[in-house]
Design a protein around this motif. Structure first.
Motif, PDB file in Angstrom:
ATOM      1  N   ALA A 166       0.403  -1.490  -0.051  1.00  0.00           N
ATOM      2  CA  ALA A 166      -0.216   0.222   0.020  1.00  0.00           C
ATOM      3  C   ALA A 166       0.705   1.648  -0.244  1.00  0.00           C
ATOM      4  O   ALA A 166       0.540   2.687  -0.534  1.00  0.00           O
ATOM      5  CB  ALA A 166      -1.186   0.421   1.196  1.00  0.00           C
ATOM      6  N   VAL A 167       1.870   1.370   1.005  1.00  0.00           N
ATOM      7  CA  VAL A 167       3.391   2.451   1.011  1.00  0.00           C
ATOM      8  C   VAL A 167       3.662   2.348  -0.754  1.00  0.00           C
ATOM      9  O   VAL A 167       3.951   3.828  -1.197  1.00  0.00           O
ATOM     10  CB  VAL A 167       3.821   1.884   1.449  1.00  0.00           C
ATOM     11  CG1 VAL A 167       4.978   3.452   1.419  1.00  0.00           C
ATOM     12  CG2 VAL A 167       3.707   2.013   3.534  1.00  0.00           C
ATOM     13  N   THR A 168       3.519   1.468  -1.022  1.00  0.00           N
ATOM     14  CA  THR A 168       4.155   1.212  -2.668  1.00  0.00           C
ATOM     15  C   THR A 168       3.038   2.166  -3.278  1.00  0.00           C
ATOM     16  O   THR A 168       3.611   3.068  -4.398  1.00  0.00           O
ATOM     17  CB  THR A 168       4.255   0.446  -2.952  1.00  0.00           C
ATOM     18  OG1 THR A 168       5.752  -0.670  -2.466  1.00  0.00           O
ATOM     19  CG2 THR A 168       5.021   0.409  -4.624  1.00  0.00           C
ATOM     20  N   ALA A 169       1.955   1.607  -3.697  1.00  0.00           N
ATOM     21  CA  ALA A 169       1.046   2.716  -4.086  1.00  0.00           C
ATOM     22  C   ALA A 169       0.741   4.511  -4.273  1.00  0.00           C
ATOM     23  O   ALA A 169       0.604   5.234  -4.617  1.00  0.00           O
ATOM     24  CB  ALA A 169      -0.039   2.044  -4.125  1.00  0.00           C
ATOM     25  N   GLY A 174       4.143   7.825  -5.736  1.00  0.00           N
ATOM     26  CA  GLY A 174       3.216   9.148  -6.179  1.00  0.00           C
ATOM     27  C   GLY A 174       3.680   9.453  -6.511  1.00  0.00           C
ATOM     28  O   GLY A 174       2.429  10.972  -7.397  1.00  0.00           O
ATOM     29  N   PRO A 175       4.651   9.910  -6.966  1.00  0.00           N
ATOM     30  CA  PRO A 175       4.573  11.452  -7.371  1.00  0.00           C
ATOM     31  C   PRO A 175       4.688  11.473  -8.680  1.00  0.00           C
ATOM     32  O   PRO A 175       4.482  12.444  -9.808  1.00  0.00           O
ATOM     33  CB  PRO A 175       6.334  11.501  -7.293  1.00  0.00           C
ATOM     34  CG  PRO A 175       6.501  11.043  -5.985  1.00  0.00           C
ATOM     35  CD  PRO A 175       5.534   9.719  -6.050  1.00  0.00           C
ATOM     36  N   ALA A 176       4.759  10.295  -9.526  1.00  0.00           N
ATOM     37  CA  ALA A 176       3.939  10.081 -11.178  1.00  0.00           C
ATOM     38  C   ALA A 176       2.699  10.691 -11.215  1.00  0.00           C
ATOM     39  O   ALA A 176       2.270  11.324 -12.010  1.00  0.00           O
ATOM     40  CB  ALA A 176       4.998   9.121 -11.678  1.00  0.00           C
ATOM     41  N   ALA A 258      -1.721  -0.126  -8.688  1.00  0.00           N
ATOM     42  CA  ALA A 258      -0.359  -0.475  -8.476  1.00  0.00           C
ATOM     43  C   ALA A 258       0.148  -1.397  -7.045  1.00  0.00           C
ATOM     44  O   ALA A 258       0.998  -1.351  -7.293  1.00  0.00           O
ATOM     45  CB  ALA A 258       0.169   1.343  -7.174  1.00  0.00           C
ATOM     46  N   ARG A 259      -1.038  -1.387  -5.567  1.00  0.00           N
ATOM     47  CA  ARG A 259      -0.749  -2.851  -5.200  1.00  0.00           C
ATOM     48  C   ARG A 259      -0.751  -3.219  -5.861  1.00  0.00           C
ATOM     49  O   ARG A 259       0.045  -5.008  -5.511  1.00  0.00           O
ATOM     50  CB  ARG A 259      -2.408  -1.874  -3.652  1.00  0.00           C
ATOM     51  CG  ARG A 259      -1.776  -3.224  -3.116  1.00  0.00           C
ATOM     52  CD  ARG A 259      -3.014  -3.348  -2.372  1.00  0.00           C
ATOM     53  NE  ARG A 259      -4.390  -3.982  -3.023  1.00  0.00           N
ATOM     54  CZ  ARG A 259      -5.360  -4.068  -2.748  1.00  0.00           C
ATOM     55  NH1 ARG A 259      -5.937  -3.535  -1.833  1.00  0.00           N
ATOM     56  NH2 ARG A 259      -6.384  -4.594  -4.164  1.00  0.00           N
ATOM     57  N   ASP A 260      -1.890  -4.116  -6.194  1.00  0.00           N
ATOM     58  CA  ASP A 260      -1.967  -5.958  -7.013  1.00  0.00           C
ATOM     59  C   ASP A 260      -0.390  -5.271  -8.233  1.00  0.00           C
ATOM     60  O   ASP A 260       0.098  -7.520  -7.839  1.00  0.00           O
ATOM     61  CB  ASP A 260      -2.856  -5.991  -8.015  1.00  0.00           C
ATOM     62  CG  ASP A 260      -4.049  -5.015  -6.900  1.00  0.00           C
ATOM     63  OD1 ASP A 260      -4.318  -5.306  -5.459  1.00  0.00           O
ATOM     64  OD2 ASP A 260      -5.240  -5.602  -7.389  1.00  0.00           O
TER      65      ASP A 260
END
Length: 270
Positions: A166-169, A174-176, A258-260
């Motif tokens: 979830a952090v990755t997502a 996130g910047p993108a 993104a999470r998946d």
């Protein structure tokens, strides 16, 4: 706390950001190592930062901390190539998006501490968001070392590892999302008749100012949004259009994707 010797294995965008951040924070040059596949890249890093660029085996033998910043699909081969060269006392810090600490622990000597880190590209301006999770055999002292490495790059937070996808997502990718939104604002400004340079300045400063206000005020984003939105005004009209096009649903769907994908990367690497 004394500075351990850190070797960054893989000096692409994120790996180089870590090298640069360590040096900006006062880490001694002699305590920072890097690896690179191509001689041209090695020379570039040495010229730019003055650090030793060595092969992976040498790095594993000299470092107290191995920061692994290769692509996730390359991590297994890297660890296989270092078999027998990493001591159990070496701290392994993974910056490989999607890969769980168990992936590393199963390929390292029994007892090797592993920490999973997700940072992001605003590290280049010391505004990173970095999440740190303890894996097998990692202690509070190991987490302290990881924070010492990444806190100079911005803000750090400790989270349980199951939250890392979830952090990755949110912050890793996130910047993108924000760049895409600002890009869309600039293009809209041009279509509304503004010179591109003016539209760019308006959108970028608005994004930067809004982010600073959100952090420094401590207010909930709903309250800040309502303060800008006058009844039946221009902002209300614009927000109605965003809601009509399903902005909340789109954001949720994007983060879930993104999470998946992070989970898929982990499954493919096993």
């Amino acid at each position: 706390m004394s500075k351990p010797t850190v070797a960054v294995l893989g000096t692409g965008k994120i790996g180089e950001l870590v090298v640069a951040g360590l040096l900006r924070s006062g880490w001694p040059q002699e305590n920072v190592l890097a690896t690179a596949r191509r001689p041209v890249r090695a020379a570039e890093l040495t010229d730019r930062y003055g650090v030793d660029v060595v092969d992976n085996a040498t790095a594993a033998g000299r470092a107290d901390v191995l920061a692994i910043a290769v692509k996730p699909q390359d991590a297994g081969a890297l660890l296989d190539g270092l078999a027998g060269r990493i001591g159990a006392g070496t701290l392994v810090v993974s910056l490989c998006a999607g890969l769980p600490t168990g992936f590393f622990a199963s390929r390292l000597p029994e007892g090797t501490p592993v920490i999973r880190v997700m940072t992001n590209t605003p590290a280049i301006v010391d505004q990173a968001m970095t999440a740190i999770s303890a894996g097998p055999h990692a202690t509070g002292e190991h987490l302290d070392i990881a924070e010492q490495m990444f806190k100079p790059l911005g803000v750090t937070v400790r989270v349980p590892e199951y939250q890392q996808d979830a952090v990755t997502a949110i912050s890793g990718s996130g910047p993108a999302y924000f760049y895409l939104f600002v890009e869309a604002m600039i293009e809209a400004g041009v279509l509304l008749g503004l010179p591109r340079a003016v539209a760019h300045e308006l959108a970028v400063q608005t994004a930067a100012g809004s982010a600073a206000m959100l952090r420094e005020s401590g207010e909930h984003p709903v309250k800040l949004r309502e303060a800008v939105t006058s009844p039946a005004g221009t902002t209300a009209a614009a927000l109605r259009e965003l809601e009509r096009h399903g902005i909340r649903s789109a954001v949720l769907g994007a983060l879930e994707a993104a999470r998946d994908r992070a989970g898929e990367i982990a499954a493919q690497a096993r």
